[in-house]
Scaffold this active site. Sequence first.
Site, PDB file in Angstrom:
ATOM      1  N   LYS A 121      46.908  41.348  48.591  1.00 26.85           N
ATOM      2  CA  LYS A 121      47.213  41.834  47.227  1.00 26.85           C
ATOM      3  C   LYS A 121      47.269  43.358  47.180  1.00 26.85           C
ATOM      4  CE  LYS A 121      43.723  42.314  44.387  1.00 26.85           C
ATOM      5  NZ  LYS A 121      43.229  43.377  43.512  1.00 26.85           N
ATOM      6  N   ASN A 122      46.232  44.001  47.700  1.00 30.65           N
ATOM      7  CA  ASN A 122      46.164  45.456  47.525  1.00 30.65           C
ATOM      8  C   ASN A 122      47.195  46.204  48.371  1.00 30.65           C
ATOM      9  OD1 ASN A 122      44.251  45.190  45.553  1.00 30.65           O
ATOM     10  ND2 ASN A 122      42.502  45.596  46.899  1.00 30.65           N
ATOM     11  N   ASP A 136      34.483  44.828  48.071  1.00 33.74           N
ATOM     12  CA  ASP A 136      35.165  43.666  47.498  1.00 33.74           C
ATOM     13  C   ASP A 136      34.604  42.338  48.025  1.00 33.74           C
ATOM     14  OD1 ASP A 136      36.725  45.324  46.006  1.00 33.74           O
ATOM     15  OD2 ASP A 136      38.498  45.175  47.292  1.00 33.74           O
ATOM     16  N   ARG A 159      44.144  36.793  39.298  1.00 33.24           N
ATOM     17  CA  ARG A 159      44.755  38.109  39.556  1.00 33.24           C
ATOM     18  C   ARG A 159      44.860  38.367  41.055  1.00 33.24           C
ATOM     19  NH1 ARG A 159      41.292  42.501  37.320  1.00 33.24           N
ATOM     20  NH2 ARG A 159      42.724  43.610  38.669  1.00 33.24           N
ATOM     21  N   ARG A 180      35.599  54.661  36.977  1.00 33.38           N
ATOM     22  CA  ARG A 180      36.562  54.692  38.089  1.00 33.38           C
ATOM     23  C   ARG A 180      37.500  55.876  37.868  1.00 33.38           C
ATOM     24  NH1 ARG A 180      38.916  48.754  39.220  1.00 33.38           N
ATOM     25  NH2 ARG A 180      39.307  49.586  41.300  1.00 33.38           N
ATOM     26  N   CYS A 189      39.705  45.914  37.143  1.00 31.80           N
ATOM     27  CA  CYS A 189      38.344  45.378  37.000  1.00 31.80           C
ATOM     28  C   CYS A 189      37.402  46.458  36.495  1.00 31.80           C
ATOM     29  CB  CYS A 189      37.824  44.866  38.337  1.00 31.80           C
ATOM     30  SG  CYS A 189      38.604  43.350  38.883  1.00 31.80           S
TER      31      CYS A 189
HETATM   32  N1  EPU Z   1      36.800  57.754  43.115  1.00 33.29           N
HETATM   33  C1  EPU Z   1      36.621  59.003  42.542  1.00 33.29           C
HETATM   34  N2  EPU Z   1      37.733  59.708  42.204  1.00 33.29           N
HETATM   35  C2  EPU Z   1      38.989  59.238  42.394  1.00 33.29           C
HETATM   36  C3  EPU Z   1      39.163  57.981  42.979  1.00 33.29           C
HETATM   37  C4  EPU Z   1      38.041  57.243  43.324  1.00 33.29           C
HETATM   38  O1  EPU Z   1      35.502  59.442  42.352  1.00 33.29           O
HETATM   39  O2  EPU Z   1      39.945  59.950  42.058  1.00 33.29           O
HETATM   40  C5  EPU Z   1      35.618  56.971  43.513  1.00 33.29           C
HETATM   41  C6  EPU Z   1      35.542  55.668  42.749  1.00 33.29           C
HETATM   42  O3  EPU Z   1      34.901  55.829  41.507  1.00 33.29           O
HETATM   43  C7  EPU Z   1      34.774  54.778  43.698  1.00 33.29           C
HETATM   44  C8  EPU Z   1      35.206  55.286  45.080  1.00 33.29           C
HETATM   45  O4  EPU Z   1      35.779  56.579  44.862  1.00 33.29           O
HETATM   46  O5  EPU Z   1      33.398  55.002  43.552  1.00 33.29           O
HETATM   47  C9  EPU Z   1      36.214  54.422  45.780  1.00 33.29           C
HETATM   48  O6  EPU Z   1      37.319  54.157  44.908  1.00 33.29           O
HETATM   49  P1  EPU Z   1      38.781  53.913  45.456  1.00 33.29           P
HETATM   50  O7  EPU Z   1      39.685  54.938  44.886  1.00 33.29           O
HETATM   51  O8  EPU Z   1      38.723  53.760  46.943  1.00 33.29           O
HETATM   52  O9  EPU Z   1      39.118  52.514  44.807  1.00 33.29           O
HETATM   53  P2  EPU Z   1      40.478  52.089  44.119  1.00 33.29           P
HETATM   54  O10 EPU Z   1      41.623  52.650  44.862  1.00 33.29           O
HETATM   55  O11 EPU Z   1      40.381  52.296  42.650  1.00 33.29           O
HETATM   56  C10 EPU Z   1      40.784  50.014  45.643  1.00 33.29           C
HETATM   57  C11 EPU Z   1      41.002  48.547  45.427  1.00 33.29           C
HETATM   58  C12 EPU Z   1      39.710  47.907  44.928  1.00 33.29           C
HETATM   59  C13 EPU Z   1      38.598  48.187  45.915  1.00 33.29           C
HETATM   60  C14 EPU Z   1      38.468  49.685  46.192  1.00 33.29           C
HETATM   61  C15 EPU Z   1      37.459  50.020  47.278  1.00 33.29           C
HETATM   62  C16 EPU Z   1      43.330  48.415  44.823  1.00 33.29           C
HETATM   63  C17 EPU Z   1      44.336  48.165  43.772  1.00 33.29           C
HETATM   64  N3  EPU Z   1      42.066  48.352  44.445  1.00 33.29           N
HETATM   65  O12 EPU Z   1      40.423  50.526  44.368  1.00 33.29           O
HETATM   66  O13 EPU Z   1      39.976  46.525  44.884  1.00 33.29           O
HETATM   67  O14 EPU Z   1      37.376  47.715  45.402  1.00 33.29           O
HETATM   68  O15 EPU Z   1      39.758  50.209  46.608  1.00 33.29           O
HETATM   69  O16 EPU Z   1      37.819  49.423  48.484  1.00 33.29           O
HETATM   70  O17 EPU Z   1      43.668  48.622  45.975  1.00 33.29           O
HETATM   71  C18 EPU Z   1      39.762  44.317  44.162  1.00 33.29           C
HETATM   72  O18 EPU Z   1      40.733  44.024  44.872  1.00 33.29           O
HETATM   73  O19 EPU Z   1      39.012  43.455  43.621  1.00 33.29           O
HETATM   74  C19 EPU Z   1      39.441  45.716  43.934  1.00 33.29           C
HETATM   75  C20 EPU Z   1      38.671  46.129  42.928  1.00 33.29           C
END
Ligand code: EPU
Length: 433
Positions: free
Chosen positions: A22-23, A308, A400, A123, A118
């Site tokens: 998915k991601n 995850d 989802r 975030r 989620c």
């Molecule tokens: N963070 C910041 N600033 C930013 C971006 C992130 O402080 O600008 C922090 C976040 O708050 C968090 C950490 O960095 O504490 C990691 O966040 P990340 O950006 O890596 O997560 P994401 O890109 O929002 C993706 C996946 C999530 C998965 C996370 C961590 C997608 C669409 N989502 O989220 O997937 O948990 O990476 O691996 O790729 C899921 O599939 O259920 C899901 C939530």
Amino acid sequence: MTQYAINGGTPLHGTINISGAKNAALAILPATLLVDGVCRIENIPKVTDVTLMLEILRDVGASIRLTDDNAVLIDTSGVSAGSVAPYEQARRMRASYYLIGAFLARFAGAQVAMPGGCNLGVRPIDQHMKGFEALGADVQVKAGSIHARAREQCLKGANIYLDVQSVGATINIILAAAMADGLTVIENAAREPHVVDLANFLNSAGADIKGAGTDMIKIRGKKSLKGGSYAIIPDQIEAGTYMAAVTAAGGEVTLNNVIPKHLECITAKLEELGANVEEYDDSITVRREGKLRKANIKTLPYPGFPTDMQPQISACLSSAEGISMITESVADNRYRYVDELKRMGARIQVDGKVAVIEGIRHLTGAPVQACDLRAGAALIVAALGAQGTTEIGGVYHIERGYENIVSKLQGVGANIRAEEVSDSEHLASGKTG
Ligand code: EPU
């Protein structure tokens, strides 16, 4: 509304085919905006987040044709510079923010609603914005949307050090930089398999991205990219969830269409719990016969144990011998499922980022509510290992990210069915959000 009814306690036996990630799909689909000509993307998972991303792309003018073998043909030549991702759809998902990087790359400007997804606590997207700004864009939030525009005619390569190893920011910067003028270097980049998959897709279209999968990624911008065929990697977390399901319920299940290397961080922990995992080229067999044992787990960016998978493994540990400790070091608030596991008898104490799980003999079925995607997956894992019937509400969260989860589990002998219930039945069992 739909709920899942699961009668637990039956060991699982058979084979499950794992869907595309998915991601990775959520990053690669917007990346087709950078490409001239038709892209054929294979191994697309049929999950609602991906359907939503395809709808958004169609709404901004892309031509999209799904084939019956889980492939999609996308031609984004009809998308124009002023296209705006529809607000209501974009705000419903986290990954809609990839449209900012993709639109910036192609049109030097973007307008996309602030992302949803989620509820895992705060975030922020400050690292995405920092990246876009370093590449020469002005970024502002106005009326709930992010507006980004290149200060000059196009973006310019830059050195960007990420303060946190963010998957989303790494992907967004790769997208924006793939057609920027000159060299971009991302330091402290995320190393997740879907970051690598996006880079591989863009490279297959003619981009020049080196180092994906390490913490330093170098992107030399190209003037244009050309369409072709690309197959998305298998879903690490879907596979990990079924591995956890077998660990909780017992039995022996082979997962086909996986990359065992991507699963090593999960395999290592499930073996500590008492599961046995055999790896083959593109499949694994998971077996669990004896008792479950305690384990301590800390979530970390890849190749560490994935956040995850934290709820699903906690569900397993709820009926393991001994006291386990979980430390959630990636997401801000990822224990919202604990109250639901407690309805099934779990003994879990949460204090900030740490959860202490005192394993009990077995969980007991109960009416519960999924509050997010992986929380819902954890409730399924718990229910499969529990005694009695569990009714899970809020299954739209689960859909989802999991393709045909009910029929995949039925295929390995799980006693699970999807059933329609009225809102009032839902209210009567106390399962509202
Ligand atoms: N963070 C910041 N600033 C930013 C971006 C992130 O402080 O600008 C922090 C976040 O708050 C968090 C950490 O960095 O504490 C990691 O966040 P990340 O950006 O890596 O997560 P994401 O890109 O929002 C993706 C996946 C999530 C998965 C996370 C961590 C997608 C669409 N989502 O989220 O997937 O948990 O990476 O691996 O790729 C899921 O599939 O259920 C899901 C939530």
